[in-house]
Motif scaffolding. Sequence first.
Motif, PDB file in Angstrom:
ATOM      1  N   ASP A  19       3.857   1.494  -1.329  1.00  0.00           N
ATOM      2  CA  ASP A  19       4.434   1.281  -2.343  1.00  0.00           C
ATOM      3  C   ASP A  19       3.327   2.305  -3.239  1.00  0.00           C
ATOM      4  O   ASP A  19       3.758   2.926  -4.605  1.00  0.00           O
ATOM      5  CB  ASP A  19       5.087   0.179  -3.507  1.00  0.00           C
ATOM      6  CG  ASP A  19       6.385  -0.520  -1.959  1.00  0.00           C
ATOM      7  OD1 ASP A  19       6.833   0.391  -1.250  1.00  0.00           O
ATOM      8  OD2 ASP A  19       6.537  -1.009  -2.370  1.00  0.00           O
ATOM      9  N   ALA A  20       2.598   1.698  -3.546  1.00  0.00           N
ATOM     10  CA  ALA A  20       1.079   1.837  -4.304  1.00  0.00           C
ATOM     11  C   ALA A  20       1.323   3.960  -3.656  1.00  0.00           C
ATOM     12  O   ALA A  20       0.837   4.007  -5.069  1.00  0.00           O
ATOM     13  CB  ALA A  20       0.016   1.298  -4.248  1.00  0.00           C
ATOM     14  N   ARG A  21       1.521   4.104  -2.802  1.00  0.00           N
ATOM     15  CA  ARG A  21       0.923   5.776  -2.400  1.00  0.00           C
ATOM     16  C   ARG A  21       1.680   6.480  -3.724  1.00  0.00           C
ATOM     17  O   ARG A  21       2.057   7.511  -3.731  1.00  0.00           O
ATOM     18  CB  ARG A  21       0.199   6.239  -0.979  1.00  0.00           C
ATOM     19  CG  ARG A  21      -1.073   5.698  -0.600  1.00  0.00           C
ATOM     20  CD  ARG A  21      -0.924   6.209   0.532  1.00  0.00           C
ATOM     21  NE  ARG A  21       0.744   5.804   1.954  1.00  0.00           N
ATOM     22  CZ  ARG A  21       0.131   5.076   2.245  1.00  0.00           C
ATOM     23  NH1 ARG A  21      -0.471   3.625   2.759  1.00  0.00           N
ATOM     24  NH2 ARG A  21       1.249   4.548   3.860  1.00  0.00           N
ATOM     25  N   GLU A  50       1.015  -1.045  -0.037  1.00  0.00           N
ATOM     26  CA  GLU A  50      -0.250  -0.343  -0.084  1.00  0.00           C
ATOM     27  C   GLU A  50       0.438   1.327  -0.435  1.00  0.00           C
ATOM     28  O   GLU A  50       0.771   2.561  -0.564  1.00  0.00           O
ATOM     29  CB  GLU A  50      -1.028  -0.458   1.168  1.00  0.00           C
ATOM     30  CG  GLU A  50      -2.241  -0.912   1.181  1.00  0.00           C
ATOM     31  CD  GLU A  50      -3.079  -0.736   2.473  1.00  0.00           C
ATOM     32  OE1 GLU A  50      -2.548  -0.523   3.397  1.00  0.00           O
ATOM     33  OE2 GLU A  50      -3.970  -2.208   2.182  1.00  0.00           O
TER      34      GLU A  50
END
Length: 152
Positions: free
Chosen positions: A146-148, A144
């Motif tokens: 990394d995705a942000r 999560e």
Amino acid sequence: MNDRITADGAAWPRFEAAVEDFWSLGGEVSAHDGYELVRHRAAPDHPLGNFCRGLRTAAAAESIRAHGDDAAAPLPPRVIIDTEAPPAVEAVLALNDWALERLLVLELAADVPVPEPHGLQVRHADGEEDWREIERLFRIDHLEEDARHGSP
């Protein structure tokens, strides 16, 4: 060194192992004389995923310097020192210009009351299944994050 181990002597080393195992996921782990190297071919410059671990002797700490001189397989920029490493290992690394980075982990004593988050149950990790669940949740957290940040 022992001030980082919990009263029962088990929780901190297991947490360290869970963190190192998470950072090693998908990587190549190779054993060397007195230490291991973890490398991720897909992200060779990522500082969290490429590291040395498992140093147990000052001689092993000296030998990673020699490995670093190998242009074909340069040494990762990070060495993880865990609670099982003797103080001499950290001393040798400091003398060889490795920069110190600290990981702060807050731990509550078992007798400290923790308010229950709404809809969740807080309890001690007991057994291998619980530790696998902690690793799974740790991975979700990092994915999560990394995705942000738009990171692969």
